[in-house]
Design an enzyme around this catalytic site. Structure first.
Site, PDB file in Angstrom:
ATOM      1  N   HIS A 208       0.872  -1.177   0.000  1.00 31.83           N
ATOM      2  CA  HIS A 208       0.000   0.000   0.000  1.00 31.83           C
ATOM      3  C   HIS A 208       0.909   1.226   0.000  1.00 31.83           C
ATOM      4  O   HIS A 208       1.644   1.460   0.951  1.00 31.83           O
ATOM      5  CB  HIS A 208      -0.890  -0.025   1.250  1.00 31.83           C
ATOM      6  CG  HIS A 208      -1.730   1.200   1.416  1.00 31.83           C
ATOM      7  ND1 HIS A 208      -3.102   1.170   1.456  1.00 31.83           N
ATOM      8  CD2 HIS A 208      -1.392   2.511   1.546  1.00 31.83           C
ATOM      9  CE1 HIS A 208      -3.572   2.393   1.606  1.00 31.83           C
ATOM     10  NE2 HIS A 208      -2.546   3.226   1.671  1.00 31.83           N
ATOM     11  N   LYS A 237      -4.227   0.281   8.843  1.00 34.65           N
ATOM     12  CA  LYS A 237      -2.808   0.614   8.981  1.00 34.65           C
ATOM     13  C   LYS A 237      -2.354   0.560  10.437  1.00 34.65           C
ATOM     14  O   LYS A 237      -3.083   0.973  11.335  1.00 34.65           O
ATOM     15  CB  LYS A 237      -2.563   2.022   8.432  1.00 34.65           C
ATOM     16  CG  LYS A 237      -2.877   2.134   6.950  1.00 34.65           C
ATOM     17  CD  LYS A 237      -3.054   3.575   6.522  1.00 34.65           C
ATOM     18  CE  LYS A 237      -3.596   3.615   5.109  1.00 34.65           C
ATOM     19  NZ  LYS A 237      -4.052   4.958   4.724  1.00 34.65           N
ATOM     20  N   GLU A 275      -4.412   6.852  -2.739  1.00 39.16           N
ATOM     21  CA  GLU A 275      -3.868   5.560  -2.322  1.00 39.16           C
ATOM     22  C   GLU A 275      -3.747   4.621  -3.522  1.00 39.16           C
ATOM     23  O   GLU A 275      -4.671   4.536  -4.340  1.00 39.16           O
ATOM     24  CB  GLU A 275      -4.782   4.916  -1.267  1.00 39.16           C
ATOM     25  CG  GLU A 275      -4.905   5.748   0.006  1.00 39.16           C
ATOM     26  CD  GLU A 275      -5.665   5.035   1.121  1.00 39.16           C
ATOM     27  OE1 GLU A 275      -5.441   5.373   2.287  1.00 39.16           O
ATOM     28  OE2 GLU A 275      -6.486   4.137   0.826  1.00 39.16           O
ATOM     29  N   GLU A 288      -8.082   4.327  -3.665  1.00 40.65           N
ATOM     30  CA  GLU A 288      -9.106   5.314  -3.304  1.00 40.65           C
ATOM     31  C   GLU A 288      -8.432   6.650  -3.040  1.00 40.65           C
ATOM     32  O   GLU A 288      -7.208   6.724  -2.918  1.00 40.65           O
ATOM     33  CB  GLU A 288      -9.897   4.867  -2.073  1.00 40.65           C
ATOM     34  CG  GLU A 288      -9.093   4.804  -0.807  1.00 40.65           C
ATOM     35  CD  GLU A 288      -9.972   4.724   0.448  1.00 40.65           C
ATOM     36  OE1 GLU A 288     -11.167   5.017   0.390  1.00 40.65           O
ATOM     37  OE2 GLU A 288      -9.420   4.368   1.495  1.00 40.65           O
ATOM     38  N   ARG A 292      -9.148  14.392   2.836  1.00 39.05           N
ATOM     39  CA  ARG A 292      -8.999  14.979   4.180  1.00 39.05           C
ATOM     40  C   ARG A 292      -7.553  14.809   4.623  1.00 39.05           C
ATOM     41  O   ARG A 292      -6.758  14.176   3.922  1.00 39.05           O
ATOM     42  CB  ARG A 292      -9.890  14.213   5.162  1.00 39.05           C
ATOM     43  CG  ARG A 292      -9.596  12.714   5.068  1.00 39.05           C
ATOM     44  CD  ARG A 292     -10.181  11.901   6.171  1.00 39.05           C
ATOM     45  NE  ARG A 292     -10.172  10.479   5.889  1.00 39.05           N
ATOM     46  CZ  ARG A 292      -9.164   9.660   6.066  1.00 39.05           C
ATOM     47  NH1 ARG A 292      -8.012  10.116   6.520  1.00 39.05           N
ATOM     48  NH2 ARG A 292      -9.244   8.376   5.785  1.00 39.05           N
TER      49      ARG A 292
END
Ligand code: ADP
Length: 464
Positions: A208, A237, A275, A288, A292
């Site tokens: 990731h 995470k 991501e 995605e 924010r």
């Protein structure tokens, strides 16, 4: 510039925002639930308003109460932090209609990226690689079986409104797919009020890797490099680092430019994160966009020296980015973050709220600790279990690992159970140290422990 900002959040991120405001010279208003009266953000803000009872639905998600607090205290802007209302397009619209600036992107961008399926489609049209899967919500099991046959097992069922790893199910065969479809739909309905799910190919050994974006209203947009969030438990995470230890500069540039393109597609303004999942064959796919501030933003601040929260506030106030050109964005050293959660890793990570009797924070060179807890503080049972973010900065990855190990050894937090012992195990693991890890690393590590915990290891206690 704004003269007063309301922070619509709690915990460490509320403190982080209040600190940024203080440094810029902006007054702050904290909002808090009845369970958070003793929380540090309440004490640190210039003003504080109680917005309701302990459950988030009655306080931190209570839009009328938050807007009332903003009007009573006469603020110019609201910072939503992460979680709660941060990705709620409706809330952003209400703020704007009340002439209160929402510190984040426009509601259209939030909406465009908030629905995972719609976001996938937008990215696909823009030529950004997405993982093979459905273009629409899956209607029934026959359709699900057809899709799985086409893209081949393993597949993953995901909630279109998903977040926080909820509503996801990995399936390796038809039987599992049929049973998981219904539970995923039910879970999605319960968690997000939207039962829509879709199916995509499940990558078995991905990393990731995400890119931090900053964009202002004057047309400047840059990426602040990458963060590697491969160390996860149940798709959440746990330990992150920046920059990714496995990207070379060519790949970093390619992914960074793709991230900027993705953000431009939705006319993105403010801070955001794109991501990606990176496969073992070097191909990467859009996963995605988080519209924010992220939990792990501090790592990017450590390696670039750019204060992302201050940038967010300045962007919302109509100012230009402090660094407008991509080739001028600095990068130095290596940063690691351990999420310290009040959970018991020895007991299936069950949340462990309760009173913290002893709290001694690590210190010394290279350490940044973002936390709202202190000795005597009671961790309430109502919210997320993350109670501290321990970040370190070193000249290189090896140094950062040594600093983190030393910091974790110094850290005293009692008697509440935390993820500290698990982090110690991760940091000494040879695969982690060689950066040869995928998103299944923790699962494998826990499996190994269960089978054969090393004599005298902390993990003997962890798996008991
Ligand atoms: P959420 O929004 O719930 O956090 P994401 O879509 O961001 O969900 O995915 C979270 C994590 O789940 C990813 O970092 C990855 O580990 C895993 N994941 C999601 N989709 C896939 C996929 N198609 N293949 C493999 N792992 C995936």
């Amino acid at each position: 510039m704004f003269s007063k900002i309301l922070v619509a959040n709690r915990g460490e991120i509320a403190l982080r925002i209040i600190r940024a405001c203080k440094e810029i010279g902006i007054r702050t208003v904290a909002v808090y639930s009845q369970a958070d009266a003793d929380s540090l953000h309440v004490h640190l803000a210039d003003e504080a308003v109680c917005i309701g009872a302990a459950p988030s639905s009655q306080s931190y998600l209570n839009i009328p109460a938050i807007i009332s607090a903003a009007e009573i205290t006469d603020v110019d802007a609201i910072h939503p932090g992460y979680g709660f209302l941060a990705e709620n397009a409706h809330f952003a619209e209400i703020c704007e209609s009340c002439q209160i600036k929402f510190i984040g992107p426009g509601s259209q961008a939030i909406r465009a990226m908030g629905d995972k399926l719609a976001a996938r489609e937008t990215m696909r049209k823009a030529g950004i690689p997405i993982i093979a899967g459905t273009q629409e919500a899956v209607k029934d099991k026959e359709e699900a079986l057809r899709i799985a046959k086409k893209i081949k097992y393993p597949v993953i069922i995901k909630a279109t409104a998903g977040g926080g790893g909820r509503g996801m199910r990995v399936c390796h065969n038809d039987i599992r797919l049929v049973s998981a479809l219904m539970t995923a739909q039910q879970e999605a309905e319960a968690a997000f009020g939207n039962a829509n799910v879709y199916i995509e190919k499940y990558l078995e050994k991905p990393r990731h890797i995400e890119f931090q974006i900053l964009a202002d209203t004057h047309g400047h947009i840059v990426y602040l490099y990458d963060r590697d969030c491969t160390i996860q438990r149940r798709h959440q995470k746990l330990l992150e680092e920046a920059p990714s230890p496995i990207l070379d500069w060519k790949m970093r540039k390619k992914m960074g430019e793709t991230a900027v393109k993705a953000a431009k597609t939705v006319n993105y303004v403010n801070a955001g994160t794109i991501e990606f999942l990176l496969d073992t064959d070097g191909k990467f796919y859009f996963l995605e966009m988080n519209t924010r501030i992220q939990v792990e933003h501090g790592l990017t601040e450590l390696i670039t020296g750019i204060d992302i929260v201050k940038e967010q506030i300045r962007i919302a106030a109509g100012e230009k980015l402090s660094i407008k050109k991509q080739d001028k964005i600095p990068i130095k050293g290596h940063a690691i973050e351990c999420r310290i959660n009040a959970e018991d890793p020895a007991n299936n990570f069950i949340p462990c709220p309760g009173k913290i009797e002893r709290f001694i924070a690590p210190g010394g060179p290279g350490i940044r600790m973002d936390t709202h807890v202190y000795a005597g503080y009671t961790v309430p049972p109502y919210y997320d279990s993350m109670i501290a973010k321990l970040m370190v900065f070193g000249r290189n990855r090896g140094e950062a690992i040594s600093i983190m190990q030393r910091a974790l050894d110094e850290f005293v937090l009692e008697p509440v159970k935390t993820t500290i012992p698990l982090h110690k195990e991760i940091l000494k693991n040879p695969l982690f140290r060689r950066a040869q890890v995928y998103t299944d690393f923790i699962q494998r590590l826990l499996g190994e422990w269960e089978n054969k915990p090393a004599e005298g290891s902390i993990l003997q206690a962890l798996v008991r």
